[in-house]
Design a protein around this motif. Sequence first.
Motif, short mmCIF file in Angstrom:
data_model
loop_
_atom_site.label_atom_id
_atom_site.label_comp_id
_atom_site.label_asym_id
_atom_site.label_seq_id
_atom_site.Cartn_x
_atom_site.Cartn_y
_atom_site.Cartn_z
N TYR A 171 0.88 -1.17 0.00
CA TYR A 171 0.00 0.00 0.00
C TYR A 171 0.92 1.22 0.00
N PRO A 172 0.60 2.27 -0.81
CA PRO A 172 1.49 3.43 -0.88
C PRO A 172 1.66 4.09 0.49
N GLY A 173 2.86 4.55 0.77
CA GLY A 173 3.10 5.28 2.01
C GLY A 173 4.53 5.78 1.99
N THR A 174 4.71 7.10 2.11
CA THR A 174 6.05 7.68 2.11
C THR A 174 6.79 7.20 3.35
N PRO A 175 7.99 6.71 3.29
CA PRO A 175 8.90 6.74 2.13
C PRO A 175 8.98 5.44 1.32
N SER A 176 7.98 4.57 1.35
CA SER A 176 8.14 3.27 0.68
C SER A 176 7.54 3.22 -0.73
N THR A 177 6.74 4.21 -1.08
CA THR A 177 5.87 4.13 -2.26
C THR A 177 6.57 3.75 -3.55
N GLU A 178 7.74 4.35 -3.83
CA GLU A 178 8.36 4.19 -5.15
C GLU A 178 8.85 2.77 -5.41
N ILE A 179 8.90 1.94 -4.38
CA ILE A 179 9.38 0.57 -4.61
C ILE A 179 8.46 -0.16 -5.59
N LEU A 180 7.18 -0.21 -5.26
CA LEU A 180 6.26 -0.93 -6.15
C LEU A 180 6.07 -0.19 -7.47
N GLU A 181 6.11 1.14 -7.44
CA GLU A 181 6.00 1.89 -8.70
C GLU A 181 7.12 1.48 -9.65
N ASN A 182 8.33 1.37 -9.11
CA ASN A 182 9.45 0.96 -9.95
C ASN A 182 9.37 -0.51 -10.33
N LEU A 183 8.89 -1.31 -9.38
CA LEU A 183 8.82 -2.75 -9.64
C LEU A 183 7.82 -3.05 -10.77
N SER A 184 6.79 -2.21 -10.87
CA SER A 184 5.77 -2.47 -11.91
C SER A 184 6.35 -2.28 -13.32
N ASP A 185 7.52 -1.66 -13.41
CA ASP A 185 8.18 -1.54 -14.73
C ASP A 185 8.82 -2.86 -15.17
N TYR A 186 9.06 -3.77 -14.22
CA TYR A 186 9.62 -5.08 -14.57
C TYR A 186 8.45 -6.03 -14.81
N LYS A 187 8.26 -6.37 -16.06
CA LYS A 187 7.06 -7.15 -16.40
C LYS A 187 7.10 -8.57 -15.84
N GLU A 188 8.31 -9.03 -15.44
CA GLU A 188 8.43 -10.38 -14.89
C GLU A 188 7.83 -10.47 -13.49
N VAL A 189 7.62 -9.31 -12.87
CA VAL A 189 7.09 -9.30 -11.50
C VAL A 189 5.65 -8.78 -11.53
N ASN A 190 4.73 -9.60 -11.10
CA ASN A 190 3.34 -9.18 -11.04
C ASN A 190 3.14 -8.37 -9.76
N SER A 191 3.00 -7.05 -9.90
CA SER A 191 2.94 -6.18 -8.73
C SER A 191 1.53 -5.60 -8.58
N GLN A 192 1.14 -5.38 -7.34
CA GLN A 192 -0.21 -4.82 -7.14
C GLN A 192 -0.27 -3.92 -5.91
N TRP A 193 -1.12 -2.89 -6.02
CA TRP A 193 -1.52 -2.14 -4.83
C TRP A 193 -2.67 -2.89 -4.20
N SER A 194 -2.55 -3.15 -2.90
CA SER A 194 -3.66 -3.75 -2.17
C SER A 194 -4.42 -2.63 -1.45
N PRO A 195 -5.64 -2.91 -0.99
CA PRO A 195 -6.40 -1.86 -0.31
C PRO A 195 -5.71 -1.36 0.96
N ASN A 196 -5.02 -2.24 1.67
CA ASN A 196 -4.23 -1.79 2.83
C ASN A 196 -3.12 -2.79 3.10
N GLU A 197 -2.30 -2.51 4.10
CA GLU A 197 -1.10 -3.29 4.33
C GLU A 197 -1.41 -4.68 4.86
#
Lengths: 197, 576
Positions: free
Chosen positions: B25-51
Amino acid sequence: MIDKGAILLVGVGGQGITLATKIVSLALLKSGFDVKVSEIHGMAQRGGSVYGMVRFGKEVYSPIISQGEADILMAFELLEAARWLIYLKPGGELILGEQTISPMPVLLGKMDYPSDLISQLKDKTEKLLTLNAEELAFELGGLKFANMITLGTLKERLPITQSAWEDAIEESIPERFIEINMKAFELGRKQIMMRGG
Amino acid sequence: MELYSGNEAIARGAYEGGVSFAAGYPGTPSTEILENLSDYKEVNSQWSPNEKVALEVGMGASLGGARTLVTMKHVGLNVAADPLFTAAYTGVNAGLVILVADDPSMHSSQNEQDSRYYARSSLIPMLEPSDSQEAKEYLKEALKLSEDFDTPVLLRMTTRISHSKTKVELSDRTKIPIRTYEKDIAKYVMLPQNARQKRLNLLERMRRLEDFVNTYHLNQVEEAGGEIGIITSGITYQHAKEVFKAASFLKLGMVYPLPFGLIESFVKGKKSVYVVEELEPFLEDAIKAHGIKVLGKELVPRVGELSPDILRDSFSLPKGDSTSAIETPLPPRPPLMCPGCPHRGVFHSLNKLKLTVMGDIGCYTLGALAPFEAMDTCLAMGAGVGMALGFEKATSANLGKAVAVIGDSTFVHSGITPLIDIVYNKGASTVIILDNRITAMTGRQDHPGTGRTLMGEETRALDFMKLAEAIGVGSIRTIDPYDLKQTLTTIKEETEKDEPSVIITTRPCALILSEKETPFSIDKKSCTRCLSCLKVGCPAISFDKAKGLSIDANVCIGCGVCAKVCKFSAILEVDS
């Protein structure tokens, strides 16, 4: 040429500090230095005071610039220049884009935007370069180029090769905007030359 | 060689380490991890409703056989704490790393908690990198530990690691086959009789880890031969290296469990050993409790981020000269709502209505600042909704006086269950959902209400109106927050009702608008300088005693809220 140093870029959220920081740090990396960069994202970005700290050398540990350590303080906004002045090394250079952006207490008329900042900055610094990046940017086509113009002033001041600058800009900016941003960067560099900087 | 932020490096480490599923779930300072990971198509990444959901989905993915990364900020780990503690009992199938990013100095957070205590209380090993290269490598190490010891592994970052950029050398992705899932009721079903056995296994695993860490290569000794020793970890190692040039270092890459054998041999023969750590005396207390003589918080502050200068101050070491400060008092520059922000109209109305406003976490928390000052509380994600109900329950005199304001993403995160509580327990609270169609504060991430996934796919969007209806809310209305009159009237009417109400705003975040409207300007002839337009708190409007009021056309996006506040029709579109 210097082999280590610290550059502090400061301004207001939305002025393009993050991009300018990215370009100069990448260019230093491409010139063979160890580089560490510190910046803060999140709530402060909403029109708050923002900074980019760049430390480079043979081996860098902390990404944080200490007070009195910055060789160059590059300020994109006048009040922020004043706020971060103590980070400048005695004898270091302040590069000042003269734009002013009023913070909320000033917008609301509760505090004044200090009127004597430029004269105080002149008194307290040994090297000061001012440039009206805002006006130059409008001539080039929009305020959004002000950061690249200001960044251009670093060209002659850092041990970075021409190709490292170009590669860093190309990697940081979408392809269709590279040419105009290169032009902005050169415009900034020339400002210095014209003033004998 | 690349220059990566810690967050980019974690994403890269997940890619290289064969992670094939990630949630957070997005939260400063962790947010950019999944945003960057979603650029790697080999990794299926998702935002969940909460942690909590993210960790549970992550546990499912681990059981299903995929190497998995789950990301969150420190306060998010509180939300995920329930599955966390029991995941320590069950262990994993494929490697599971839980990344938690702390925010010392609270750059963008409501508290400064130290997540390392979660490792100790849940008995889950924790690694802590000190730069981006280590962040990338430690993530891969954590995956390996997770599989070798059959445990989730915590990887702790702090803001200064997540958002600092340092050199990173890239490697290729290791192809990790998906593990087969084998049904194992004794391992995964935590009925008391199974959990009692797993509790014993957990303690036995900790004993194995405690032996293992004494020779673990992530814990490094840099012997300088002097009398002074520094025990440290994470970003503090880097600050300390700047300051204590002649000292010996014990740099802990694993902060739980601690390598007491290694610490004992490091301390031996040294005159003074200092534990230099940010926030709580986590390492120090454990080392002292083990009977090892060290100094720590006697010198080093417990509050806020550390820095080389703070360490110099703490140890009375000289600092360099600096340029002298400006003598004039400088106006502070607090963050503020963007021009055209749809929250503005709501907080302008709440200020006028003098309601008690139970706030929440997001850009709209800025509604607590001048000129609105229209927020009474900000406690935790989703907390405002439950607090509004409790405030009304305290005394009948409070009925109709309190409202909750909550953003769309925050509502999905943890505002739904307290809304059910309002209906179930016969409250009459009004809940205003500030639906700007995005998770704005953390940098515009999608969520279940936006109709798009992290991987950029279209999906079914959560319908807030139907949801509120299904929960049993009798009065549900939408408002255009640019329409101040409608906004004020609707809030007033709904708070007067003695039944639960939901009001949903319908304007998107100004930062996701593709085009600006015509900007406004002030007609100096009509302007009486009543200053009511300043009460909308827009950064485009400024007041100067000599020049009067003006609107910066470059900043104005043409929302027109200020024009609606002006009683003298002195604010007009630039063209007219």
